[in-house]
Design an enzyme around this catalytic site. Structure first.
Site, PDB file in Angstrom:
ATOM      1  N   ALA A   1       0.824  -1.211   0.000  1.00  0.00           N
ATOM      2  CA  ALA A   1       0.000   0.000   0.000  1.00  0.00           C
ATOM      3  C   ALA A   1       0.858   1.261   0.000  1.00  0.00           C
ATOM      4  O   ALA A   1       0.526   2.252  -0.661  1.00  0.00           O
ATOM      5  CB  ALA A   1      -0.921  -0.010   1.220  1.00  0.00           C
TER       6      ALA A   1
ATOM      7  N   LYS B   1       1.747 -17.206   0.970  1.00  0.00           N
ATOM      8  CA  LYS B   1       3.042 -16.507   0.983  1.00  0.00           C
ATOM      9  C   LYS B   1       3.231 -15.741   2.296  1.00  0.00           C
ATOM     10  O   LYS B   1       4.366 -15.513   2.729  1.00  0.00           O
ATOM     11  CB  LYS B   1       3.181 -15.581  -0.222  1.00  0.00           C
ATOM     12  CG  LYS B   1       2.102 -14.509  -0.358  1.00  0.00           C
ATOM     13  CD  LYS B   1       2.444 -13.211   0.324  1.00  0.00           C
ATOM     14  CE  LYS B   1       1.295 -12.240   0.222  1.00  0.00           C
ATOM     15  NZ  LYS B   1       1.532 -10.969   0.950  1.00  0.00           N
TER      16      LYS B   1
END
Length: 336
Positions: A137, A188
């Protein structure tokens, strides 16, 4: 111009709101946290994205109807642990065929469902898609070039979302492998915890490279057994997302792992990171899935033992190194 609502006022939702606003769309940001909405209304900035200014024409609301009704696209950007609750909350307000894009990453611990499966269960009338890839982000909000992948059952839906997001700094690929995209993006995070733990223990680049390489092997092994496509795990939501999450200090999973490697509990690590650490929630689910599909996942197994059984992190690494000898790739024939 499309009317788009981002459900969730965290840093990822806000970064996407900035991107879509710059693309000329009408943006509404919804949060169940009224203090978060107040902060956004008053400051036009999110405290986790300092310096990223929010346009004056964005709408910030805690009203469910205002956020959902009449929108061309709903973006589900709440933390994975709140996906079901949020989907249930807006279910009756969602129109037949209304598009919902899930951008969170995780697997529900008790049901072992992906987030898109949860949304489809709670809102069966919706047209659900997913988005994942190496996309912090902090960088998307600042307009740093990023590539991601959108998955949907319908190519038309995937292309529609692709067109909404694409610009000179945000490249969008599309794929029909929704399951593979979600599994790569979720699992992940668990490997990134392992990479952070190794950093916290003071290990080096060799160790991290091994964890990344063997980690994607574990993810692909489980993902293909569940029905995902091997090529997906070689792409943006597989190896791409794994590299960035294991290597970057923007990664909350890596940062939490570093603290755990230094001796803190996962609760203490999450409190210090001050953000939801998705890998903690996905770790147990990953281990349950490994058992269900009879898949060996030694890295994820050791992460679970460190997180939930109090195992010494250095001992966990030692056991990984001293496992039985193996061939790296088993389906290549020997000449002699």
């Amino acid at each position: 111009m499309a009317k788009i609502s981002i459900l969730g006022g965290g840093s990822w939702g806000i970064a996407l709101a900035v991107l879509l606003n710059k693309n000329g769309h009408e943006i509404t940001v919804w949060s169940v946290l009224e203090n978060e909405i107040k902060m956004l209304q008053e400051m036009h900035e999110h405290k986790m994205l300092p310096g990223v200014k929010l346009s004056e024409d964005m709408i910030f609301t805690a009203d469910d109807k205002e956020a959902v009704e009449g929108k061309d696209l709903l973006i589900m950007a709440v933390a994975s642990a709140y996906t079901r609750q949020t989907a249930h909350r807006i279910g009756s307000l969602t129109a037949e065929g209304q598009k919902i894009l899930n951008v969170a990453k995780g697997i529900e611990e008790h049901t072992l469902m992906t987030l898109s499966e949860i949304i489809e269960q709670e809102i069966p009338q919706a047209d659900v898609a997913v988005m994942s890839g190496p996309s912090h982000a902090e960088e998307v909000g600042r307009g740093i070039p990023t590539s991601i992948v959108v998955g949907a059952k319908s190519k038309a839906t995937a292309e529609y979302i692709q067109n909404l997001f694409m610009n000179e700094v945000f490249r969008v690929y599309i794929s029909p492998d929704v399951l593979g995209i979600e599994l790569g993006g979720s699992l992940k995070n668990v490997v990134a915890l392992a990479a952070g733990i190794a950093d916290g223990l003071g290990y080096g680049d060799n160790t991290k490279a091994a964890l990344i390489t063997r980690g994607i092997t574990e993810i692909a092994r489980l993902g293909t057994a569940m029905g995902g496509k091997f090529e997906t795990f070689c792409g943006l939501t597989g190896i791409g997302d794994l590299i960035v999450t294991c290597a970057s200090m923007h990664s909350r999973n890596r940062r939490a792992g570093i603290l755990i490697g230094q001796g803190k509990s996962y609760e203490e690590a999450m409190a210090e990171v001050q953000m939801v650490v998705e890998g903690v929630y996905s770790a147990k689910a990953a281990m349950e899935l490994a058992g269900k599909y009879e898949i060996q996942m030694p890295i994820i197994e050791q992460v679970n033992k460190v997180l939930f059984e109090g195992k010494n992190a250095a001992q966990a690494v030692k056991e990984l190194m001293l496992r039985d000898k193996k061939e790296e790739i088993t389906d290549i024939p020997w000449e002699k």
